[in-house]
Design a protein around this motif. Structure first.
Motif, PDB file in Angstrom:
ATOM      1  N   GLU A   1      45.979 -17.799 101.770  1.00 34.61           N
ATOM      2  CA  GLU A   1      46.537 -16.449 101.583  1.00 34.61           C
ATOM      3  C   GLU A   1      45.415 -15.429 101.403  1.00 34.61           C
ATOM      4  O   GLU A   1      45.418 -14.360 102.019  1.00 34.61           O
ATOM      5  CB  GLU A   1      47.465 -16.453 100.364  1.00 34.61           C
ATOM      6  CG  GLU A   1      47.923 -15.085  99.898  1.00 34.61           C
ATOM      7  CD  GLU A   1      48.934 -14.453 100.843  1.00 34.61           C
ATOM      8  OE1 GLU A   1      49.068 -13.225 100.797  1.00 34.61           O
ATOM      9  OE2 GLU A   1      49.568 -15.190 101.625  1.00 34.61           O
ATOM     10  N   LEU A   2      44.442 -15.758 100.574  1.00 34.38           N
ATOM     11  CA  LEU A   2      43.323 -14.859 100.319  1.00 34.38           C
ATOM     12  C   LEU A   2      42.492 -14.645 101.588  1.00 34.38           C
ATOM     13  O   LEU A   2      42.088 -13.523 101.898  1.00 34.38           O
ATOM     14  CB  LEU A   2      42.447 -15.433  99.200  1.00 34.38           C
ATOM     15  CG  LEU A   2      41.273 -14.574  98.732  1.00 34.38           C
ATOM     16  CD1 LEU A   2      41.767 -13.265  98.130  1.00 34.38           C
ATOM     17  CD2 LEU A   2      40.437 -15.343  97.693  1.00 34.38           C
ATOM     18  N   ALA A   3      42.254 -15.722 102.316  1.00 35.10           N
ATOM     19  CA  ALA A   3      41.469 -15.622 103.541  1.00 35.10           C
ATOM     20  C   ALA A   3      42.176 -14.758 104.575  1.00 35.10           C
ATOM     21  O   ALA A   3      41.542 -13.929 105.258  1.00 35.10           O
ATOM     22  CB  ALA A   3      41.209 -17.017 104.098  1.00 35.10           C
ATOM     23  N   ASP A   4      43.482 -14.917 104.706  1.00 39.50           N
ATOM     24  CA  ASP A   4      44.245 -14.103 105.658  1.00 39.50           C
ATOM     25  C   ASP A   4      44.263 -12.639 105.234  1.00 39.50           C
ATOM     26  O   ASP A   4      44.189 -11.730 106.063  1.00 39.50           O
ATOM     27  CB  ASP A   4      45.669 -14.624 105.768  1.00 39.50           C
ATOM     28  CG  ASP A   4      45.759 -15.889 106.613  1.00 39.50           C
ATOM     29  OD1 ASP A   4      44.757 -16.233 107.267  1.00 39.50           O
ATOM     30  OD2 ASP A   4      46.813 -16.539 106.608  1.00 39.50           O
ATOM     31  N   ARG A   5      44.358 -12.411 103.914  1.00 41.18           N
ATOM     32  CA  ARG A   5      44.361 -11.042 103.414  1.00 41.18           C
ATOM     33  C   ARG A   5      43.014 -10.377 103.705  1.00 41.18           C
ATOM     34  O   ARG A   5      42.956  -9.211 104.088  1.00 41.18           O
ATOM     35  CB  ARG A   5      44.644 -11.035 101.909  1.00 41.18           C
ATOM     36  CG  ARG A   5      45.046  -9.669 101.358  1.00 41.18           C
ATOM     37  CD  ARG A   5      45.220  -9.731  99.861  1.00 41.18           C
ATOM     38  NE  ARG A   5      46.111 -10.816  99.488  1.00 41.18           N
ATOM     39  CZ  ARG A   5      46.045 -11.448  98.321  1.00 41.18           C
ATOM     40  NH1 ARG A   5      45.132 -11.110  97.435  1.00 41.18           N
ATOM     41  NH2 ARG A   5      46.885 -12.401  98.046  1.00 41.18           N
ATOM     42  N   ALA A   6      41.936 -11.161 103.531  1.00 44.26           N
ATOM     43  CA  ALA A   6      40.604 -10.621 103.822  1.00 44.26           C
ATOM     44  C   ALA A   6      40.502 -10.233 105.290  1.00 44.26           C
ATOM     45  O   ALA A   6      39.970  -9.169 105.630  1.00 44.26           O
ATOM     46  CB  ALA A   6      39.536 -11.655 103.471  1.00 44.26           C
ATOM     47  N   GLY A   7      41.028 -11.062 106.163  1.00 43.21           N
ATOM     48  CA  GLY A   7      41.000 -10.750 107.577  1.00 43.21           C
ATOM     49  C   GLY A   7      41.816  -9.524 107.915  1.00 43.21           C
ATOM     50  O   GLY A   7      41.401  -8.678 108.714  1.00 43.21           O
ATOM     51  N   ALA A   8      43.004  -9.388 107.287  1.00 46.84           N
ATOM     52  CA  ALA A   8      43.878  -8.251 107.550  1.00 46.84           C
ATOM     53  C   ALA A   8      43.276  -6.944 107.042  1.00 46.84           C
ATOM     54  O   ALA A   8      43.542  -5.873 107.594  1.00 46.84           O
ATOM     55  CB  ALA A   8      45.246  -8.482 106.891  1.00 46.84           C
ATOM     56  N   GLU A   9      42.442  -7.033 105.993  1.00 51.43           N
ATOM     57  CA  GLU A   9      41.852  -5.835 105.402  1.00 51.43           C
ATOM     58  C   GLU A   9      40.440  -5.569 105.925  1.00 51.43           C
ATOM     59  O   GLU A   9      39.685  -4.813 105.331  1.00 51.43           O
ATOM     60  CB  GLU A   9      41.814  -5.986 103.874  1.00 51.43           C
ATOM     61  CG  GLU A   9      43.186  -6.013 103.229  1.00 51.43           C
ATOM     62  CD  GLU A   9      43.951  -4.723 103.457  1.00 51.43           C
ATOM     63  OE1 GLU A   9      43.341  -3.647 103.305  1.00 51.43           O
ATOM     64  OE2 GLU A   9      45.148  -4.802 103.789  1.00 51.43           O
ATOM     65  N   GLY A  10      40.096  -6.236 107.022  1.00 48.86           N
ATOM     66  CA  GLY A  10      38.801  -5.945 107.632  1.00 48.86           C
ATOM     67  C   GLY A  10      37.643  -6.740 107.079  1.00 48.86           C
ATOM     68  O   GLY A  10      36.482  -6.384 107.324  1.00 48.86           O
ATOM     69  N   GLY A  11      37.922  -7.801 106.350  1.00 43.75           N
ATOM     70  CA  GLY A  11      36.852  -8.635 105.804  1.00 43.75           C
ATOM     71  C   GLY A  11      36.334  -9.596 106.851  1.00 43.75           C
ATOM     72  O   GLY A  11      36.642 -10.785 106.818  1.00 43.75           O
ATOM     73  N   GLU A  12      35.564  -9.075 107.790  1.00 41.59           N
ATOM     74  CA  GLU A  12      35.111  -9.883 108.919  1.00 41.59           C
ATOM     75  C   GLU A  12      33.631 -10.223 108.843  1.00 41.59           C
ATOM     76  O   GLU A  12      33.011 -10.539 109.852  1.00 41.59           O
ATOM     77  CB  GLU A  12      35.424  -9.155 110.240  1.00 41.59           C
ATOM     78  CG  GLU A  12      36.909  -9.095 110.555  1.00 41.59           C
ATOM     79  CD  GLU A  12      37.541 -10.467 110.677  1.00 41.59           C
ATOM     80  OE1 GLU A  12      36.894 -11.392 111.200  1.00 41.59           O
ATOM     81  OE2 GLU A  12      38.690 -10.618 110.247  1.00 41.59           O
ATOM     82  N   GLY A  13      33.043 -10.126 107.643  1.00 40.53           N
ATOM     83  CA  GLY A  13      31.657 -10.540 107.488  1.00 40.53           C
ATOM     84  C   GLY A  13      31.518 -12.036 107.666  1.00 40.53           C
ATOM     85  O   GLY A  13      32.509 -12.782 107.628  1.00 40.53           O
ATOM     86  N   SER A  14      30.297 -12.493 107.848  1.00 38.44           N
ATOM     87  CA  SER A  14      30.072 -13.913 108.123  1.00 38.44           C
ATOM     88  C   SER A  14      30.543 -14.795 106.980  1.00 38.44           C
ATOM     89  O   SER A  14      31.093 -15.878 107.207  1.00 38.44           O
ATOM     90  CB  SER A  14      28.590 -14.156 108.410  1.00 38.44           C
ATOM     91  OG  SER A  14      27.789 -13.768 107.299  1.00 38.44           O
TER      92      SER A  14
END
Length: 342
Positions: free
Chosen positions: A113-126
């Motif tokens: 859930e946290l990982a998907d939320r990061a992706g949805a909020e632009g958390g695309e760092g390495s």
């Protein structure tokens, strides 16, 4: 049946008469392929929950299924924290190394859930992408071990591209294809992956795929490559388990027992793997007492991890029917109770 599976008629007769048992992945996959079944239909997976921890793991599979049918975060919360994401990924890796399926099941749904939320909020760092890969690959691996292989396949391919974690996803894909009674396909895919991503884990998984397909020369060549790349105790343990697993497929029992003797210095999950291979080798050598002790030791190291292994369950059943010593019988009966087996 012998013609369609590639196994000998005598082996099939012996298995049917319970004069022999299935303790090699190559035999299990050959039987499944000959019958045109998934191996889980022969092993009875997924098993009915036995005990609270097994129940938690089965419940986690339901949460993971939601990620297959509905991509993206499930809550309205829009905040996420990179340090929390990193810590979650570290917890997952630690649980995997320990063979702690319960801890893994408790941690994975929230981490996904946290990982998907990061992706949805632009958390695309390495770092965020790497943590997401770890979470999805670990979830796919857990579902594979539980017997939900189709779900595992779907979840694995939602992990998304991540150059730093490509070898993790590729390794799990090879393991998954092998467990689906498609070792030849797994071996072919491994060849493709190894052209672009090279790691000890991937080489080891590829070697086991080749061994499960009966390709001894190719398996040993890949194990040699993996051994040359070892950079620490964790990777050394990975190669040792792959070597023992490959040796077991071809009946090289002395090699398996030689490697079992090194298990004490390994991370818990790999130690449990080696002890299980050792138990299988002792049983093949008609040393029921030593086999029972090695199987019990494997269960002590990583209880649920071993109890959910179909070949461990098959071995336990075989040992119970062959034990003559009262102490061995008592030990095996107690283990059967732990495994939830009648």
């Amino acid at each position: 049946m012998a013609s369609s599976s590639g196994l000998t008629e005598q082996l099939i007769r012996d298995v049917e008469a319970e004069a022999d048992w299935v303790d090699r992945h190559r035999v299990l996959y050959s039987l499944a392929a000959g019958l045109r079944l998934d191996p889980t239909e022969l092993t009875g997976q997924p098993y009915e929950p036995h005990g609270t921890q097994h129940g938690v793991v089965r419940a986690a599979a339901w949460h993971l299924r939601r990620h297959v049918v509905q991509a993206g975060p499930r809550t309205r919360a829009s905040t996420w924290d990179l340090e929390e994401l990193r810590a979650g990924a570290e917890d997952v890796r630690a649980a995997q190394a320990a063979g702690d399926e319960h801890a893994l099941a408790l941690r994975l749904p929230a981490l996904l859930e946290l990982a998907d939320r990061a992706g949805a909020e632009g958390g695309e760092g390495s770092d965020a992408r790497a943590a997401r890969t770890i979470a999805y690959v670990a979830a796919a691996g857990l579902l594979r071990r539980l017997g939900y292989r189709d779900l595992a396949w779907s979840l694995l391919h939602q992990a998304g591209p991540d150059a730093a974690g490509d070898h993790l996803a590729a390794t799990e894909e090879i393991r998954l294809l092998t467990s689906m009674a498609l070792p030849e396909t797994a071996a072919d895919r491994a060849t493709q992956h190894l052209a672009t991503a090279l790691s000890v884990e991937l080489l080891s998984a590829a070697a086991l795929a080749h061994a499960s397909a009966g390709r001894r020369h190719q398996a040993e060549a890949l194990l040699d490559q993996a051994a040359d790349r070892v950079g620490g105790e964790v990777e050394a343990a990975e190669v040792a388990v792959a070597t023992a697993g490959s040796a077991m497929q071809f009946g090289a029992l002395e090699k398996v027992l030689e490697l079992e003797a090194t298990a004490a210095s390994m991370p818990p999950a790999r130690r449990a793997d080696l002890l299980l291979f050792g138990a299988e080798a002792w049983a093949r050598g008609t040393h029921t007492d030593r086999a029972a002790k090695s199987l019990a030791a494997a269960e002590d190291v990583a209880p649920l991890y071993i109890r959910l292994d179909p070949l461990a369950r098959e071995l336990l059943h075989a040992l119970r029917s062959r034990a003559r010593d009262a102490n061995d019988t008592g030990l095996l009966v107690r283990m059967a109770g732990n495994f939830g087996m009648k």
